[in-house]
Structures are given as C-alpha cells and as structure tokens.
Motif scaffolding. Structure first.
Motif, PDB file in Angstrom:
ATOM      1  N   TYR A   1       0.840  -1.191   0.000  1.00 33.55           N
ATOM      2  CA  TYR A   1       0.000   0.000   0.000  1.00 33.55           C
ATOM      3  C   TYR A   1       0.878   1.246   0.000  1.00 33.55           C
ATOM      4  CZ  TYR A   1      -4.111  -2.739   1.555  1.00 33.55           C
ATOM      5  OH  TYR A   1      -5.158  -3.634   1.667  1.00 33.55           O
TER       6      TYR A   1
ATOM      7  N   PRO B   1      -4.539   4.378   3.328  1.00 33.64           N
ATOM      8  CA  PRO B   1      -3.695   3.530   2.476  1.00 33.64           C
ATOM      9  C   PRO B   1      -4.411   3.196   1.164  1.00 33.64           C
ATOM     10  CG  PRO B   1      -3.725   2.711   4.742  1.00 33.64           C
ATOM     11  CD  PRO B   1      -4.774   3.770   4.647  1.00 33.64           C
TER      12      PRO B   1
ATOM     13  N   LEU C   1      -4.125   0.576  -2.145  1.00 39.78           N
ATOM     14  CA  LEU C   1      -3.483  -0.643  -2.610  1.00 39.78           C
ATOM     15  C   LEU C   1      -2.729  -0.412  -3.908  1.00 39.78           C
ATOM     16  CD1 LEU C   1      -3.185  -3.754  -2.164  1.00 39.78           C
ATOM     17  CD2 LEU C   1      -5.107  -4.016  -3.747  1.00 39.78           C
TER      18      LEU C   1
ATOM     19  N   GLN D   1      -1.273  -6.628  -5.046  1.00 36.98           N
ATOM     20  CA  GLN D   1      -1.632  -7.758  -4.183  1.00 36.98           C
ATOM     21  C   GLN D   1      -1.097  -9.033  -4.803  1.00 36.98           C
ATOM     22  OE1 GLN D   1      -5.841  -8.131  -3.328  1.00 36.98           O
ATOM     23  NE2 GLN D   1      -5.650 -10.284  -2.763  1.00 36.98           N
TER      24      GLN D   1
ATOM     25  N   PRO E   1     -10.370 -11.904   4.589  1.00 32.60           N
ATOM     26  CA  PRO E   1      -9.449 -11.096   3.766  1.00 32.60           C
ATOM     27  C   PRO E   1      -9.210  -9.715   4.337  1.00 32.60           C
ATOM     28  CG  PRO E   1     -11.607 -11.264   2.723  1.00 32.60           C
ATOM     29  CD  PRO E   1     -11.612 -12.226   3.877  1.00 32.60           C
ATOM     30  N   TYR E   2     -10.142  -9.266   5.206  1.00 32.54           N
ATOM     31  CA  TYR E   2      -9.944  -7.936   5.756  1.00 32.54           C
ATOM     32  C   TYR E   2      -9.054  -7.949   6.986  1.00 32.54           C
ATOM     33  CZ  TYR E   2     -13.926  -9.865   8.335  1.00 32.54           C
ATOM     34  OH  TYR E   2     -14.768 -10.668   9.050  1.00 32.54           O
TER      35      TYR E   2
ATOM     36  N   TYR F   1     -18.251  -6.104   3.191  1.00 31.78           N
ATOM     37  CA  TYR F   1     -17.812  -5.957   4.581  1.00 31.78           C
ATOM     38  C   TYR F   1     -17.331  -4.526   4.800  1.00 31.78           C
ATOM     39  CZ  TYR F   1     -17.789 -11.026   5.174  1.00 31.78           C
ATOM     40  OH  TYR F   1     -18.157 -12.342   5.260  1.00 31.78           O
TER      41      TYR F   1
ATOM     42  N   LEU G   1     -15.062  -2.227   7.681  1.00 27.34           N
ATOM     43  CA  LEU G   1     -14.006  -2.482   8.650  1.00 27.34           C
ATOM     44  C   LEU G   1     -13.577  -1.188   9.327  1.00 27.34           C
ATOM     45  CD1 LEU G   1     -11.761  -4.085   5.894  1.00 27.34           C
ATOM     46  CD2 LEU G   1     -13.596  -5.255   7.116  1.00 27.34           C
TER      47      LEU G   1
ATOM     48  N   TYR H   1      -9.948   0.114  11.157  1.00 30.86           N
ATOM     49  CA  TYR H   1      -8.559  -0.105  11.507  1.00 30.86           C
ATOM     50  C   TYR H   1      -8.118   1.060  12.383  1.00 30.86           C
ATOM     51  CZ  TYR H   1      -7.383  -3.975   8.316  1.00 30.86           C
ATOM     52  OH  TYR H   1      -7.297  -5.189   7.700  1.00 30.86           O
TER      53      TYR H   1
ATOM     54  N   PHE I   1      -6.138  -4.138  12.561  1.00 31.51           N
ATOM     55  CA  PHE I   1      -7.562  -4.407  12.396  1.00 31.51           C
ATOM     56  C   PHE I   1      -8.265  -4.323  13.747  1.00 31.51           C
ATOM     57  CE2 PHE I   1     -11.405  -6.156  10.913  1.00 31.51           C
ATOM     58  CZ  PHE I   1     -11.786  -7.162  11.785  1.00 31.51           C
TER      59      PHE I   1
ATOM     60  N   SER J   1     -15.071  -5.544  12.413  1.00 35.54           N
ATOM     61  CA  SER J   1     -15.711  -5.575  11.099  1.00 35.54           C
ATOM     62  C   SER J   1     -17.211  -5.765  11.250  1.00 35.54           C
ATOM     63  CB  SER J   1     -15.140  -6.724  10.269  1.00 35.54           C
ATOM     64  OG  SER J   1     -15.516  -7.974  10.840  1.00 35.54           O
TER      65      SER J   1
ATOM     66  N   LEU K   1     -14.775  -3.566   1.683  1.00 38.74           N
ATOM     67  CA  LEU K   1     -14.312  -4.425   0.608  1.00 38.74           C
ATOM     68  C   LEU K   1     -15.487  -5.088  -0.089  1.00 38.74           C
ATOM     69  CD1 LEU K   1     -14.303  -7.795   1.070  1.00 38.74           C
ATOM     70  CD2 LEU K   1     -12.599  -7.218   2.746  1.00 38.74           C
TER      71      LEU K   1
ATOM     72  N   LYS L   1     -16.274  -8.526  -2.372  1.00 36.52           N
ATOM     73  CA  LYS L   1     -15.728  -9.833  -2.714  1.00 36.52           C
ATOM     74  C   LYS L   1     -15.643 -10.017  -4.225  1.00 36.52           C
ATOM     75  CE  LYS L   1     -16.080 -13.324  -0.096  1.00 36.52           C
ATOM     76  NZ  LYS L   1     -14.763 -13.076   0.510  1.00 36.52           N
TER      77      LYS L   1
ATOM     78  N   TYR M   1     -11.630  -9.006  -5.860  1.00 36.44           N
ATOM     79  CA  TYR M   1     -10.469  -9.675  -5.258  1.00 36.44           C
ATOM     80  C   TYR M   1     -10.315  -9.320  -3.781  1.00 36.44           C
ATOM     81  CZ  TYR M   1      -9.241 -10.240 -10.182  1.00 36.44           C
ATOM     82  OH  TYR M   1      -9.261 -10.526 -11.512  1.00 36.44           O
ATOM     83  N   ASP M   2     -11.431  -9.031  -3.101  1.00 36.59           N
ATOM     84  CA  ASP M   2     -11.380  -8.659  -1.682  1.00 36.59           C
ATOM     85  C   ASP M   2     -10.529  -7.419  -1.456  1.00 36.59           C
ATOM     86  OD1 ASP M   2     -11.246 -12.149  -0.754  1.00 36.59           O
ATOM     87  OD2 ASP M   2     -12.982 -10.830  -1.003  1.00 36.59           O
ATOM     88  N   LYS M   3     -10.461  -6.545  -2.433  1.00 37.00           N
ATOM     89  CA  LYS M   3      -9.660  -5.324  -2.310  1.00 37.00           C
ATOM     90  C   LYS M   3     -10.266  -4.415  -1.257  1.00 37.00           C
ATOM     91  CE  LYS M   3      -8.085  -1.426  -5.112  1.00 37.00           C
ATOM     92  NZ  LYS M   3      -8.027  -0.915  -6.518  1.00 37.00           N
ATOM     93  N   VAL M   4      -9.433  -3.961  -0.320  1.00 36.77           N
ATOM     94  CA  VAL M   4      -9.891  -3.098   0.769  1.00 36.77           C
ATOM     95  C   VAL M   4      -9.697  -1.643   0.355  1.00 36.77           C
ATOM     96  CG1 VAL M   4      -9.571  -2.433   3.176  1.00 36.77           C
ATOM     97  CG2 VAL M   4      -9.361  -4.834   2.514  1.00 36.77           C
TER      98      VAL M   4
ATOM     99  N   PHE N   1      -9.796   2.136   1.727  1.00 30.89           N
ATOM    100  CA  PHE N   1      -9.709   2.864   2.987  1.00 30.89           C
ATOM    101  C   PHE N   1     -10.227   4.291   2.837  1.00 30.89           C
ATOM    102  CE2 PHE N   1      -7.241   0.239   5.925  1.00 30.89           C
ATOM    103  CZ  PHE N   1      -6.707  -0.721   5.078  1.00 30.89           C
ATOM    104  N   GLY N   2     -10.831   4.794   3.915  1.00 31.42           N
ATOM    105  CA  GLY N   2     -11.139   6.209   4.010  1.00 31.42           C
ATOM    106  C   GLY N   2      -9.911   6.992   4.447  1.00 31.42           C
TER     107      GLY N   2
END
Lengths: 115, 113
Positions: A35, A43, A45, A48, A101-102, B32, B34, B36, B46, B49, B93, B95, B98-101, B103-104
C-alpha cells in the motif's frame, strides 16, 4: 507474536534515483499487499500477491514501479526513477489463507522522502 | 472519486465519555465494512468488522453500526480511554473485486484524560 517486517524504516532519495523496499510477511501468510499512504489520506493498494502471483496491480504505476515475490515469501517494491510525488509511507501487509481477507496484518512501513 | 469518506479529520473526547466516529460510502456492492486503528510510527491494526447483512457488531468497548439505506456506518467506543487516541480508518471491501480493501482518509481521535 509474529509481525510483518519491513526495511528500511526511512529512506531519503533524490528524484530520478532508484529506491527499493523489502517486506517479509508473517510466516505462512500466502497473501501479501503493498500500500501507499500519502499524508492525510488512507492507504491505497498498489499490488496484491497470492503466493508468487500478482492478483491485482491495477493501481501500480507500471512505468516506474515494479514488485516481485519470487518465491512466494518475501517481496520487494521498486521505484525507478523516483519522483517528488512518490514521497509517502509505503506499507506492506499480509493475510493468512482461509482467514478473513480484511484481517490484514500491517508492517510498520517505510517512510520515503524524495528531494 | 472517494468511495469511503470520513468527513471529520479529527475528534476530541473526554476520558470515560463515548467516542463516535462516522463513515459514509458510495458503493452499494461492498460486502464488509471495517475499522482499523493506527498509532504513530506503526502500521494500521484491524479493530472490528461488520458484514453488509448485519446492522450491529459489538466487541468489548467497540461497537459498529451499519445503516445501509443511508450508506453510513459509525464506530462507538464506550468508555473512551487515553490509549484509544489514534487515527481510525474506515474501510470496505467487495468480494467481487479480489477482496480489495478501500480505505477512508481517517479520523484522528484524541481522548483527553
């Protein structure tokens, strides 16, 4: 407790120079993430990996950035040539196979300053 | 275009009181959400969630509430402690990506003793 290792912690480089960052994920974690975090932002990405394969590198500026994870363990992120706008925190994270995954485990990051 | 927004860059709360951190999102396909937490000179960790099919998840002093119709979630910390002072990132994220997260930008919480 196992941790994600990153080195160096800080790097100052001149623009147009090459720079490389290293990451060693938690043992057994198959998924590895790089990241970039610009000051005041969350962050973002860059790339991956699932084992040694790239899953997502859609946000990686491929003209100057490259990433590899040759043996599916540790990873290197390279910038060549560095530009002033690359100054940021570079974070590596990993997650375990079969886990949520999170639930990513982050390293302390490498703070890059380009002058 | 920011998909995850945290409109309050900072928040100060008295020790023992409730901290409420807010987050808005634009993508209705997120599966989902989350939270952090990040201390200076450390990577994010983490915290908690919530699945998109739930409206509340609680873990000790931390509770996350999700309002899907408003595309809004919040993190409640009760009671707040000085050790909670950190930057809190809301993230999401999908699904199907690719489960890419995503972020704010984060909210910096200061808990005043």
């Amino acid at each position: 407790e196992a941790e994600v290792a990153q080195s160096p912690r800080y790097k100052i480089t001149e623009k147009s120079q090459a720079v490389a960052f290293w990451c060693d994920p938690i043992s057994g974690h198959a998924t590895l993430y790089w990241y970039r975090q610009i000051l005041g932002q969350g962050p973002e990405l860059l790339v991956q990996f699932q084992d040694e394969s790239v899953v997502d590198d859609s946000q990686l500026p491929k003209d100057r950035f490259s990433a590899e994870r040759l043996k599916g363990v540790d990873s290197t992120l390279k910038i060549q040539p560095a530009e002033l706008g690359d100054s940021a925190m570079y974070l590596c994270a990993s997650s375990r196979t079969g886990g949520a995954p999170y639930e990513q485990y982050f390293g302390p990051g490498t703070r890059l300053t380009v002058t | 275009d920011q998909q995850v927004k945290q409109n309050s860059p900072s928040l100060s709360v008295q020790e023992g009181r409730i901290s409420i951190l807010n987050c808005d999102y634009t993508n209705s396909m997120f599966d989902y959400f989350l939270w952090y937490k990040k201390y200076p000179a450390e990577g994010p960790t983490f915290l908690i969630s919530i699945s998109s099919i739930k409206d509340k998840n609680e873990d000790g002093r931390f509770t996350v509430f999700l309002n899907k119709s408003a595309k809004h979630l919040s993190l409640h910390i009760v009671p707040s402690q000085p050790g909670d002072s950190a930057v809190y990132f809301c993230a999401a994220l999908s699904k199907t990506s690719y489960d890419k997260v995503i972020f704010g930008p984060g909210t910096s919480l200061s808990v005043i003793p």
